[in-house]
Scaffold this active site. Sequence first.
Site, PDB file in Angstrom:
ATOM      1  N   GLY A  83       0.800  -1.222   0.000  1.00  0.00           N
ATOM      2  CA  GLY A  83       0.000   0.000   0.000  1.00  0.00           C
ATOM      3  C   GLY A  83       0.832   1.271   0.000  1.00  0.00           C
ATOM      4  O   GLY A  83       2.027   1.242  -0.256  1.00  0.00           O
TER       5      GLY A  83
ATOM      6  N   HIS B  90       4.573   1.822  -8.018  1.00  0.00           N
ATOM      7  CA  HIS B  90       3.626   0.705  -7.952  1.00  0.00           C
ATOM      8  C   HIS B  90       2.726   0.692  -9.192  1.00  0.00           C
ATOM      9  O   HIS B  90       2.427  -0.362  -9.743  1.00  0.00           O
ATOM     10  CB  HIS B  90       2.719   0.828  -6.720  1.00  0.00           C
ATOM     11  CG  HIS B  90       3.426   0.719  -5.417  1.00  0.00           C
ATOM     12  ND1 HIS B  90       3.619   1.796  -4.580  1.00  0.00           N
ATOM     13  CD2 HIS B  90       3.996  -0.335  -4.791  1.00  0.00           C
ATOM     14  CE1 HIS B  90       4.255   1.406  -3.491  1.00  0.00           C
ATOM     15  NE2 HIS B  90       4.508   0.121  -3.590  1.00  0.00           N
TER      16      HIS B  90
ATOM     17  N   LYS C 238      13.575  -2.239  -7.718  1.00  0.00           N
ATOM     18  CA  LYS C 238      14.107  -1.425  -6.617  1.00  0.00           C
ATOM     19  C   LYS C 238      14.479  -2.341  -5.446  1.00  0.00           C
ATOM     20  O   LYS C 238      15.494  -2.171  -4.811  1.00  0.00           O
ATOM     21  CB  LYS C 238      13.077  -0.392  -6.185  1.00  0.00           C
ATOM     22  CG  LYS C 238      13.355   0.157  -4.822  1.00  0.00           C
ATOM     23  CD  LYS C 238      13.008   1.587  -4.690  1.00  0.00           C
ATOM     24  CE  LYS C 238      13.421   2.127  -3.358  1.00  0.00           C
ATOM     25  NZ  LYS C 238      12.878   1.348  -2.241  1.00  0.00           N
TER      26      LYS C 238
ATOM     27  N   GLN D 111      14.889  -8.876  -3.146  1.00  0.00           N
ATOM     28  CA  GLN D 111      13.564  -9.477  -3.013  1.00  0.00           C
ATOM     29  C   GLN D 111      13.145 -10.127  -4.333  1.00  0.00           C
ATOM     30  O   GLN D 111      12.654 -11.260  -4.369  1.00  0.00           O
ATOM     31  CB  GLN D 111      12.554  -8.404  -2.598  1.00  0.00           C
ATOM     32  CG  GLN D 111      11.110  -8.838  -2.663  1.00  0.00           C
ATOM     33  CD  GLN D 111      10.166  -7.807  -2.086  1.00  0.00           C
ATOM     34  OE1 GLN D 111      10.027  -7.701  -0.888  1.00  0.00           O
ATOM     35  NE2 GLN D 111       9.513  -7.026  -2.938  1.00  0.00           N
TER      36      GLN D 111
ATOM     37  N   SER E  31       9.851   5.577  -3.276  1.00  0.00           N
ATOM     38  CA  SER E  31       9.627   4.644  -2.166  1.00  0.00           C
ATOM     39  C   SER E  31       8.529   5.203  -1.282  1.00  0.00           C
ATOM     40  O   SER E  31       8.444   6.424  -1.090  1.00  0.00           O
ATOM     41  CB  SER E  31      10.913   4.507  -1.346  1.00  0.00           C
ATOM     42  OG  SER E  31      10.622   3.958  -0.072  1.00  0.00           O
TER      43      SER E  31
ATOM     44  N   ARG F  95       8.493   5.077   1.761  1.00  0.00           N
ATOM     45  CA  ARG F  95       9.130   5.652   2.953  1.00  0.00           C
ATOM     46  C   ARG F  95       9.649   7.071   2.722  1.00  0.00           C
ATOM     47  O   ARG F  95       9.976   7.764   3.690  1.00  0.00           O
ATOM     48  CB  ARG F  95      10.273   4.752   3.423  1.00  0.00           C
ATOM     49  CG  ARG F  95       9.804   3.437   4.024  1.00  0.00           C
ATOM     50  CD  ARG F  95      10.953   2.640   4.588  1.00  0.00           C
ATOM     51  NE  ARG F  95      10.512   1.523   5.407  1.00  0.00           N
ATOM     52  CZ  ARG F  95      10.385   0.267   4.972  1.00  0.00           C
ATOM     53  NH1 ARG F  95      10.659  -0.029   3.719  1.00  0.00           N
ATOM     54  NH2 ARG F  95       9.983  -0.685   5.787  1.00  0.00           N
TER      55      ARG F  95
HETATM   56  O1  PAF Z   1       7.759  -5.154  -1.755  1.00  0.00           O
HETATM   57  C1  PAF Z   1       6.790  -5.160  -0.960  1.00  0.00           C
HETATM   58  O2  PAF Z   1       5.978  -4.242  -0.905  1.00  0.00           O
HETATM   59  C2  PAF Z   1       6.624  -6.336  -0.005  1.00  0.00           C
HETATM   60  O3  PAF Z   1       7.841  -6.812   0.446  1.00  0.00           O
HETATM   61  C3  PAF Z   1       5.766  -7.475  -0.590  1.00  0.00           C
HETATM   62  C4  PAF Z   1       6.407  -8.103  -1.817  1.00  0.00           C
HETATM   63  C5  PAF Z   1       4.378  -6.961  -0.942  1.00  0.00           C
HETATM   64  C6  PAF Z   1       5.593  -8.603   0.442  1.00  0.00           C
HETATM   65  O4  PAF Z   1       4.988  -8.143   1.606  1.00  0.00           O
END
Ligand code: PAF
Length: 303
Positions: A15, A21, A172, A176, A208, A210
């Site tokens: 979110g 996004h 970014k 992950q 970001s 943040r």
């Molecule tokens: O990148 C993110 O926002 C989170 O790490 C994700 C992939 C939604 C998992 O909670």
Amino acid sequence: MRSQGKTIGLVPTMGYLHQGHLSLVQEAQKYTQLIVVSIYVNPGQFSPSEDLSTYPSDFHGDILKLKSVPGGVDAVFCPHNLYSDNDNNENEIDNNENSNCGVSNCGVSNSGISVSCVEEKGFGGHETWVRVERLEKGLCGKSRPVFFRGVATIVTKLFNIVEPDVAVFGKKDYQQWKIIQRMVRDLDFGIQIVGSELLRDSDGLALSSRNVHLSPHQREKAVSISKSLLKAKSMAQGGQVKCGQLKDLAIQTITQAGGRIDYAEVVDQESLEAVEEIKSPVVFCIAAWFGKVRLIDNMEINI
Ligand code: PAF
């Protein structure tokens, strides 16, 4: 939809959506007919000392932003609680706080969504974790030891619930993205993982959620991260292949700007192992604190 032969793309998010996004949604649209965006602030990927309680959220704004994307999204999945870890109960938050968003047809009920794979409190919680053991060790995994098991576990659950054909992750969060790719390969998920390019503000700062916590002064100084990465890339392209020199310069620049380095590492794009000399495609990854805000950024260097 699946029985009608429709393909499904998933964009997992926590979110407080920004243009980065929305670009993931647009990337997903290239691959599938239907798009699901999940919004779930995952307590399992925060350790007790981290910023879960101050993680920004704006559910109503998120829905409006998703509605503004050309082509739109087909469903927004906002689970209440996907994982109850008994060790980590103090970390639980109510993901449904904002679910009465007031936007008609937003797909979120006022009472909260409950599906069979979401366990409510009182059922003994969960204890199964997914770990990608080697790839999770370095970079962000060093200072955030529970982060990637939390991500891999919750993404597994999102995959099993949504059953997408394709899932899109931002580059970014490079580590992950690589961890999810490896997990999908190792555990035979039939899902294509797409890495989508990182988006920057006009001054170069990586977008970001943040960033909203940066003061105007910190915001200005934080640009030193992307500037250092760009400089390193151009030096490497100009023949400087010794990573020590590139790292030292970046650390000096960011520190002089008032940042506190968590790590600055040049790593192989596939193994994420640190390299001393650039001989194959690498990615320069940096994490640095500006005040209480930890920022990450990276740049691929292909020479
Ligand atoms: O990148 C993110 O926002 C989170 O790490 C994700 C992939 C939604 C998992 O909670």
